[in-house]
Design an enzyme around this catalytic site. Structure first.
Site, PDB file in Angstrom:
ATOM      1  N   ASP A  31      -4.813  -2.341  -1.978  1.00 22.84           N
ATOM      2  CA  ASP A  31      -5.566  -1.088  -1.936  1.00 22.84           C
ATOM      3  C   ASP A  31      -6.607  -1.267  -0.827  1.00 22.84           C
ATOM      4  O   ASP A  31      -7.593  -1.972  -0.996  1.00 22.84           O
ATOM      5  CB  ASP A  31      -6.237  -0.859  -3.296  1.00 22.84           C
ATOM      6  N   LYS A  93     -11.504   3.398   7.114  1.00 25.11           N
ATOM      7  CA  LYS A  93     -10.421   4.180   6.520  1.00 25.11           C
ATOM      8  C   LYS A  93     -10.557   5.672   6.827  1.00 25.11           C
ATOM      9  O   LYS A  93      -9.577   6.396   6.838  1.00 25.11           O
ATOM     10  CB  LYS A  93     -10.470   3.958   5.005  1.00 25.11           C
ATOM     11  N   GLU A 194      -1.976   6.482  -3.106  1.00 26.69           N
ATOM     12  CA  GLU A 194      -2.865   5.878  -4.109  1.00 26.69           C
ATOM     13  C   GLU A 194      -2.681   6.474  -5.505  1.00 26.69           C
ATOM     14  O   GLU A 194      -2.562   5.718  -6.482  1.00 26.69           O
ATOM     15  CB  GLU A 194      -4.331   6.000  -3.652  1.00 26.69           C
ATOM     16  N   ASP A 216      -8.767  11.083  -8.206  1.00 28.53           N
ATOM     17  CA  ASP A 216      -9.219   9.898  -7.469  1.00 28.53           C
ATOM     18  C   ASP A 216     -10.385  10.261  -6.544  1.00 28.53           C
ATOM     19  O   ASP A 216     -10.184  10.856  -5.482  1.00 28.53           O
ATOM     20  CB  ASP A 216      -8.014   9.363  -6.662  1.00 28.53           C
TER      21      ASP A 216
END
Ligand code: AMP
Length: 566
Positions: A31, A93, A194, A216
């Site tokens: 992750d 990211k 994810e 999320d």
């Protein structure tokens, strides 16, 4: 400035992996988070989080240069974020795979203290001191760190991985993560969304048949996916999100509160340099986290600034109630996205059997409260929000190639289409289309003796192509020169289950395959674009020959030549 430094490999001083380790078939589940990254590996059928050498279960996704120019990665880099923010790269990211010259990057760069600079045609570089790192390179350093932890833990050379990305990532962003894996010497077996990974960690090998929603909310982005689970098939019904909604937005509200509180207390505006800004951000995040467990939190920032020749201390207090109020619109926005995603799946909140919360920001109690009220049930307990995604990715990795293989059926997060002659966006694959999928378009030459046809692909939801993310320019060649409109081709766009795009073409008359090449990844200037009508022409008669030669397309050809000669 060491601009000439290679940005597609690990910097030379990155600590090498231990030598002489036996090769291993284990697959890492990674992750790669905005703030923290986590790696897990399946051992005896259970995913296990692999700690760092210091025993920590997550690694900060941070890379920095210290004041002596030494490269710091992970925990070491995080330690200097506060004192040396301009030389500390975090939140990579959010930038990876984006075009430098885009509104998103302009907006995003305001959040960060380090400099964002252009690299090559369109890439983004993170500048720290006198060095520029590409974003895949920054992520590769984090991936390498995680890989080393795994290798040392198992005393084996583990190089295969399944890496997770936000469901809302575009094709370019996914590709950039693959590139980061390659730079780190990792064989990326699969990119997994994810929320899908979280659903896997929650539902794999449990016998039930239900619809679940993964909510999320991480450091920088918000993702929602609705999945249907049956017999180890994980079918994504719809997905959506907001790439500009995450923990940092909650922190920013506290920063704004502190600035106004300072002004109220001191009767003057706090002049912020990068260190003061970083101290405010850091204090705000700490307060936010404290308020997840307490009703009131204190902010204490000694020597925050010098005013009229004197050091100033700054203290303030924030209650949970006030914090909830100042961030209510952000929480409401997440629920609006849930409504959109449920609508896209044709479902009502009561159709959802379990809601899984993922991402550190979901620890804020009001989020679970609001989610419970909205869905009429409390979120599922027992999944660790920081580790669930890595564990799901590890389970996926472990199942690849095994008999009891998991089946993931995913959807396309954002529409993909082409640019029309009028600049409009023609959708070929709508958002939430189940993968794999394919679509065929017909194109014809628009001038005499034309020997190449270009197709410009974009991803997004705007009706204007240029407002969407540019995916690439594809050139189809291999046909004979003929009068305008005589050459008609069928161009097939295929998306595999990981939404990797393949473009093939054939002539309509004989079916002869044509040569297709991606010639540009960077957006081409509108005046460089030779506009090919992208309406399906498959049923239309060929256009009548015309001897007028047009100049359209010259710009792109010179652009292609420039690319080829570089
Ligand atoms: P992730 O991207 O999942 O690692 O999430 C990181 C975000 O979660 C950051 O914005 C953190 O500030 C936030 N976060 C972590 N722990 C808590 C907590 N206890 N309460 C509220 N937010 C938190």
């Amino acid at each position: 400035m060491q601009d000439a430094m290679k940005t597609n490999e690990l910097p030379p001083e990155v600590e090498a992996l231990p030598e002489g380790l036996p090769a291993s078939d284990l697959v890492m589940g990674i992750d790669l988070g905005t703030t923290y990254s986590c790696v897990a590996v399946v051992e005896d059928d259970f995913p296990k989080v692999i700690p760092s050498r210091k025993g920590l279960r997550t690694t900060p996704s941070i890379v920095a240069l210290d004041d002596k120019g030494r490269l710091l990665i992970g925990e070491e880099a995080r330690k200097q974020l506060l004192i040396n923010p301009t030389n500390t790269v975090y939140g990579a990211k959010r930038f990876i795979g984006r075009h430098f010259y885009s509104d998103e990057v302009e907006t995003l760069s305001r959040y960060f203290s380090y400099s964002i600079v252009p690299l090559g045609e369109m890439e983004i570089g993170a500048q720290v001191a006198d060095r520029v790192f590409s974003l895949p390179q920054v992520s590769a350093m984090i991936l390498n760190e995680l890989r080393r932890n795994v290798c040392e833990y198992f005393k084996a050379d583990v190089n295969k991985a399944v890496i997770s990305v936000p469901a809302y990532y575009t094709e370019n962003q996914r590709q950039a993560v693959r590139e980061a894996g390659e730079i780190a010497g990792i064989d990326v077996l699969r990119i997994i969304n994810e929320p899908t990974a979280a659903a896997l960690a929650y539902g794999l090998n449990k016998e039930f048949d239900s619809k679940i929603l993964v909510y999320d909310l991480g450091g920088g982005t918000f993702d929602v996916s609705v999945l249907e689970l049956f017999e180890n098939v994980f079918k994504v019904l719809a997905t959506g999100g907001d790439t500009f909604l995450g923990g940092v937005d909650f922190d920013e509200r506290i920063v704004q509160y502190l600035l106004s509180e300072y002004e109220r207390q001191e009767n003057e505006i706090l002049q912020c340099d990068s260190v003061i800004t970083q101290r405010l951000k850091d204090a705000s995040e700490k307060v936010k986290i404290e308020l997840s467990n307490k009703n009131t939190a204190q902010i204490d920032l000694p020597y925050i600034t010098i005013s009229k020749g004197k050091f100033k201390d700054f203290q303030a207090e924030l209650t949970k109630e006030d914090f909830n109020e100042m961030t209510m619109d952000l929480v409401d926005r997440t629920l609006e996205v849930c409504v959109e995603v449920l609508d896209a799946a044709g479902l009502q909140p009561e159709d959802i059997e379990s809601v899984i919360l993922v991402g550190g920001q979901t620890r804020m109690p009001i989020i679970a409260e609001k989610v419970s009220a909205f869905f009429g049930k409390a979120p599922t307990k027992g999944v660790h929000p920081d580790e669930v995604v890595a564990c799901g990715a590890a389970l996926m990795g472990n199942s690849l190639g095994s008999e009891s293989s998991v089946r993931l059926i995913d959807v396309l997060p954002m529409s993909i289409g082409g640019r029309q002659p009028d600049g409009g966006f023609k959708v070929f694959f709508p958002a939430n289309k189940t993968l794999p999928t394919e679509h065929e378009i017909g194109v014809a030459t628009t001038h005499n003796s034309q020997d190449a046809i270009e197709v410009f692909l974009y991803q997004g939801e705007s009706g204007r192509a240029v407002d969407n993310e540019f995916l690439g320019a594809f050139v189809v060649t291999g046909f004979d020169k003929a009068p305008k409109g005589q050459t008609r081709l069928a161009v097939k766009l295929s998306l595999d289950q990981e939404s990797i795009l393949e473009v093939t073409a054939r002539t309509l008359s004989t079916g002869q395959p044509m040569h297709v090449q991606m010639v540009a990844k960077a957006p081409v200037q509108p005046e460089d674009i030779e506009l090919q009508p992208l309406d399906p022409l498959l049923d239309q008669p060929p256009a009548s020959p015309d001897t007028t030669e047009t100049k359209a397309g010259k710009g792109l050809r010179s652009f292609i030549r420039r690319m080829a000669s570089e």
